[in-house]
Design a protein around this motif. Structure first.
Motif, short mmCIF file in Angstrom:
data_model
loop_
_atom_site.label_atom_id
_atom_site.label_comp_id
_atom_site.label_asym_id
_atom_site.label_seq_id
_atom_site.Cartn_x
_atom_site.Cartn_y
_atom_site.Cartn_z
N MET A 148 0.84 -1.19 0.00
CA MET A 148 0.00 0.00 0.00
C MET A 148 0.88 1.24 0.00
SD MET A 148 -2.88 -1.17 2.81
CE MET A 148 -3.90 0.29 2.62
N THR A 149 0.46 2.27 -0.76
CA THR A 149 1.17 3.54 -0.75
C THR A 149 0.89 4.27 0.55
OG1 THR A 149 -0.67 4.75 -1.73
CG2 THR A 149 0.89 3.69 -3.25
N GLN A 150 1.69 5.32 0.81
CA GLN A 150 1.48 6.08 2.05
C GLN A 150 0.09 6.70 2.08
OE1 GLN A 150 4.45 9.05 2.85
NE2 GLN A 150 3.75 9.37 4.94
N ARG A 151 -0.39 7.17 0.90
CA ARG A 151 -1.72 7.75 0.85
C ARG A 151 -2.78 6.71 1.18
NH1 ARG A 151 -4.58 10.68 -4.43
NH2 ARG A 151 -6.58 11.11 -3.39
N GLN A 152 -2.65 5.49 0.65
CA GLN A 152 -3.61 4.42 0.93
C GLN A 152 -3.58 4.04 2.40
OE1 GLN A 152 -2.07 1.66 -2.02
NE2 GLN A 152 -3.95 1.84 -3.25
N ILE A 153 -2.36 4.02 2.99
CA ILE A 153 -2.23 3.69 4.41
C ILE A 153 -2.93 4.74 5.26
CG2 ILE A 153 -0.59 3.54 6.33
CD1 ILE A 153 1.36 2.18 4.38
N LEU A 154 -2.73 6.03 4.93
CA LEU A 154 -3.37 7.11 5.69
C LEU A 154 -4.89 7.05 5.55
CD1 LEU A 154 -0.92 10.07 4.98
CD2 LEU A 154 -1.31 8.93 7.17
N LEU B 276 -13.67 2.03 6.53
CA LEU B 276 -12.93 0.77 6.37
C LEU B 276 -13.34 0.05 5.10
CD1 LEU B 276 -13.02 -0.50 10.07
CD2 LEU B 276 -10.98 0.18 8.79
N GLN B 277 -14.63 0.08 4.78
CA GLN B 277 -15.11 -0.58 3.57
C GLN B 277 -14.52 0.09 2.32
OE1 GLN B 277 -16.85 -3.35 3.42
NE2 GLN B 277 -16.77 -3.34 1.19
N ALA C 59 -6.66 4.29 5.03
CA ALA C 59 -7.09 3.16 5.85
C ALA C 59 -7.02 3.49 7.33
CB ALA C 59 -6.23 1.93 5.54
N MET C 60 -5.99 4.28 7.70
CA MET C 60 -5.83 4.66 9.10
C MET C 60 -7.00 5.52 9.58
SD MET C 60 -2.87 3.85 10.76
CE MET C 60 -2.25 5.27 11.65
N SER C 61 -7.64 6.25 8.66
CA SER C 61 -8.77 7.09 9.07
C SER C 61 -9.89 6.25 9.67
CB SER C 61 -9.28 7.91 7.88
OG SER C 61 -9.80 7.04 6.86
N VAL D 132 -0.38 -4.12 7.32
CA VAL D 132 -0.20 -3.28 6.13
C VAL D 132 1.04 -2.37 6.21
CG1 VAL D 132 -2.67 -3.28 5.62
CG2 VAL D 132 -1.72 -1.44 7.00
N ILE D 133 1.62 -2.22 7.41
CA ILE D 133 2.75 -1.32 7.57
C ILE D 133 3.96 -2.10 8.08
CG2 ILE D 133 3.59 0.81 8.67
CD1 ILE D 133 0.65 1.53 9.19
N PRO D 134 5.13 -2.01 7.43
CA PRO D 134 6.33 -2.67 7.92
C PRO D 134 6.73 -2.13 9.29
CG PRO D 134 6.63 -1.91 5.66
CD PRO D 134 5.36 -1.30 6.17
N PRO D 135 7.31 -2.97 10.17
CA PRO D 135 7.72 -2.50 11.50
C PRO D 135 8.64 -1.27 11.44
CG PRO D 135 7.82 -4.88 11.43
CD PRO D 135 7.50 -4.42 10.03
#
Length: 524
Positions: free
Chosen positions: A1-7, A181-182, A9-11, A124-127
């Protein structure tokens, strides 16, 4: 996932976490009004608080295990749906039986949110990158912790809203989280042959509940040395011993006992338990100290905790960024444990006359220590377990932290009650005040109405709560020191640069798994 996609999803994850935190804090200032409106007893008051905490703590390991077997996104949405159902039932309750049941449902949902949010993040995020996002967790924790009591107080004091909205207010946030989330979270569905260890799950929940009921009610509903204590402790220990035997022999245990062979998991689990005792057990009574000993209103008391929350927010954000930049994490855990111990020791010096500036400094020190320590213990454990056990390892740490908080709150609450009673007896004897003039303080078991007390009695009560609260932090300090010892013995390992999903695929390929376990399909 790109940083934008991660952010993105984090919402959804953060909205869900906010709901879980809000559920535990929004009713704190509203409970006296709720119990009075429903015509309930002090025992019901205790159970409204305890029911949610019991359900949340006991079910965290189950949610963690389920996340290793089923789709994490669907489980997260289901836990949010349970929270919505529990909130609606609580808001429409007309007796304490339904209210307590609804709190159990809320607690089960909150247990899922507590365990699954961190599991999904690890997936979804590496350590190596996870540290930079821990500041967002810190911000949500801070906002929920501070906003909850303030919102609850405002809702209760607003005639056209009332206490029922303390439960309704979380519903739109939960529904928003399900929607986000959906839309934003994309996780693979792993097709596996699944065998649920129902017997192990039942024994774990039953054993944990027996022990938590004991520490929650002992010293209040019955004596610490009583037949109820003997029955609950003996029953809880036997049930957990049976659970260990079952878990050791089943193919799909709820808590894989093998993860405790991992030194990092064992030490971080011990540290999490001790942090729960020291941090939650010590700080939960600060609001009472602000209101009784310092004479502040509930709203002002909520605002007075801001220095600690801001310290936590800043330190968790800065430490997370530095960990992601350098890949080094142990020094921040050790520093956090040292600072947390120092903060608790400083707070053991307070009394009824402590200046707020000095008190703010002490609270900020404690917040800085907790911010560096609490979330990064999870990071260290997640980095050192196979991806297939991420859910179990994460939930074990969350479980023991919640367990420590429950034990700390109950035991230290009993110490507070006894210490207040002793100090008030000494103060009244010294002042020549007749016994029973304390105005319904309950001998330290409930907060007295300071506005109804005469000036001499008010001074005695203020002094008693000041001394007793300082003693609580003194008792909590050794637990923080033991957490420091556990952290010192951790072995620092390089942070992995691949996400949990990528590691899971690598492990599956290496193990040459069967076709049924290999098949994956993206979630639409």
């Amino acid at each position: 996932m790109t940083q934008r996609q991660i952010l993105q999803a984090m919402s959804g994850l953060m909205a869900g976490m906010f709901v879980a935190i809000l559920a535990g804090t929004v009713v704190s200032n509203a409970l006296p009004t709720i119990i009075a409106d429903l015509g309930a007893s002090q025992s019901s008051y205790t159970w409204v608080v305890t029911a949610e905490l019991l359900a949340m703590t006991a079910t965290v390991p189950l949610w963690g295990k389920l996340s290793d077997l089923f789709n994490k996104k669907l489980l997260l949405q289901f836990s949010l749906l349970m929270f919505v159902i529990g909130s609606l039932l609580a808001g429409f309750s007309h007796d304490t039986t339904l209210l307590i049941f609804s709190r159990v449902v809320q607690g089960i949902g909150a247990g899922g949110l507590t365990a699954l949010a961190q599991v999904v993040m690890a997936a979804v995020i590496p350590p190596r990158e996870l540290g930079r996002y821990s500041g967002i967790f810190g911000a949500v924790f801070a906002i929920g912790t501070v906003a909850g009591p303030l919102i609850g107080g405002v809702l209760v004091d607003t005639d056209w809203l009332g206490w029922r909205w303390c439960f309704f207010i979380g519903v739109p946030f939960a529904l928003l989280a399900i929607f986000l989330l959906q839309r934003t979270l994309r996780l693979p569905t792993v097709k596996r042959q699944v065998k649920i260890d129902w017997l192990g799950a039942f024994l774990i929940v039953a054993g944990v509940c027996a022990l938590l009921i004991w520490v929650s009610l002992a010293g209040n509903q019955f004596d610490w040395a009583s037949w109820q204590t003997a029955a609950l402790v003996t029953g809880g220990v036997l049930l957990l011993a049976l659970a260990v035997l079952v878990e050791a022999r089943t193919d799909e245990p709820v808590i894989p006992l093998g993860i405790f062979r991992n030194r990092t998991v064992t030490l971080t689990t011990v540290a999490s338990l001790l942090v729960g005792v020291a941090m939650f057990g010590g700080t939960v009574f600060l609001s009472q100290y602000f209101q009784v000993s310092l004479g502040k209103s509930p709203t002002v008391a909520g605002l007075m905790s801001l220095p600690m929350i801001l310290g936590l927010l800043v330190s968790s954000t800065v430490a997370g960024q530095l960990i992601s930049r350098t890949g080094k994490w142990k020094s921040y855990l050790v520093a956090g444990a040292v600072v947390m111990t120092a903060g608790l020791a400083l707070l053991s010096l307070i009394d009824a006359d402590t200046h707020f500036g000095l008190l703010s400094l002490y609270m900020a020190v404690l917040g800085v220590g907790v911010g560096m320590l609490m979330q990064n213990l999870v990071l260290a454990a997640q980095n050192d377990v196979p991806a297939a056990e991420l859910g179990a390892a994460t939930s074990v740490l969350s479980f023991f932290r919640s367990m420590g908080g429950t034990i700390g709150t109950s035991v230290l609450g009993a110490i507070l009650a006894n210490r207040v009673a002793d100090e008030m007896a000494k103060g009244m004897e010294k002042a020549g005040v007749a016994a029973g003039a304390e105005g319904g303080s309950g001998g330290g078991h409930s907060v007295p109405d300071m506005s109804t007390l005469p000036a001499p009695m008010r001074e005695i009560v203020e002094h008693a709560y000041g001394v007793a609260t300082a003693d609580l932090f003194l008792v909590a300090t050794p637990f923080a020191l033991l957490a420091l010892v556990a952290v010192v013995f951790l072995k620092e390992k390089p942070l992995k640069t691949t996400s949990g999903m990528e590691r899971l695929a690598e492990e599956a390929a290496t193990a040459d798994t069967t076709p049924d376990e290999d098949r994956t399909a993206p979630v639409a």
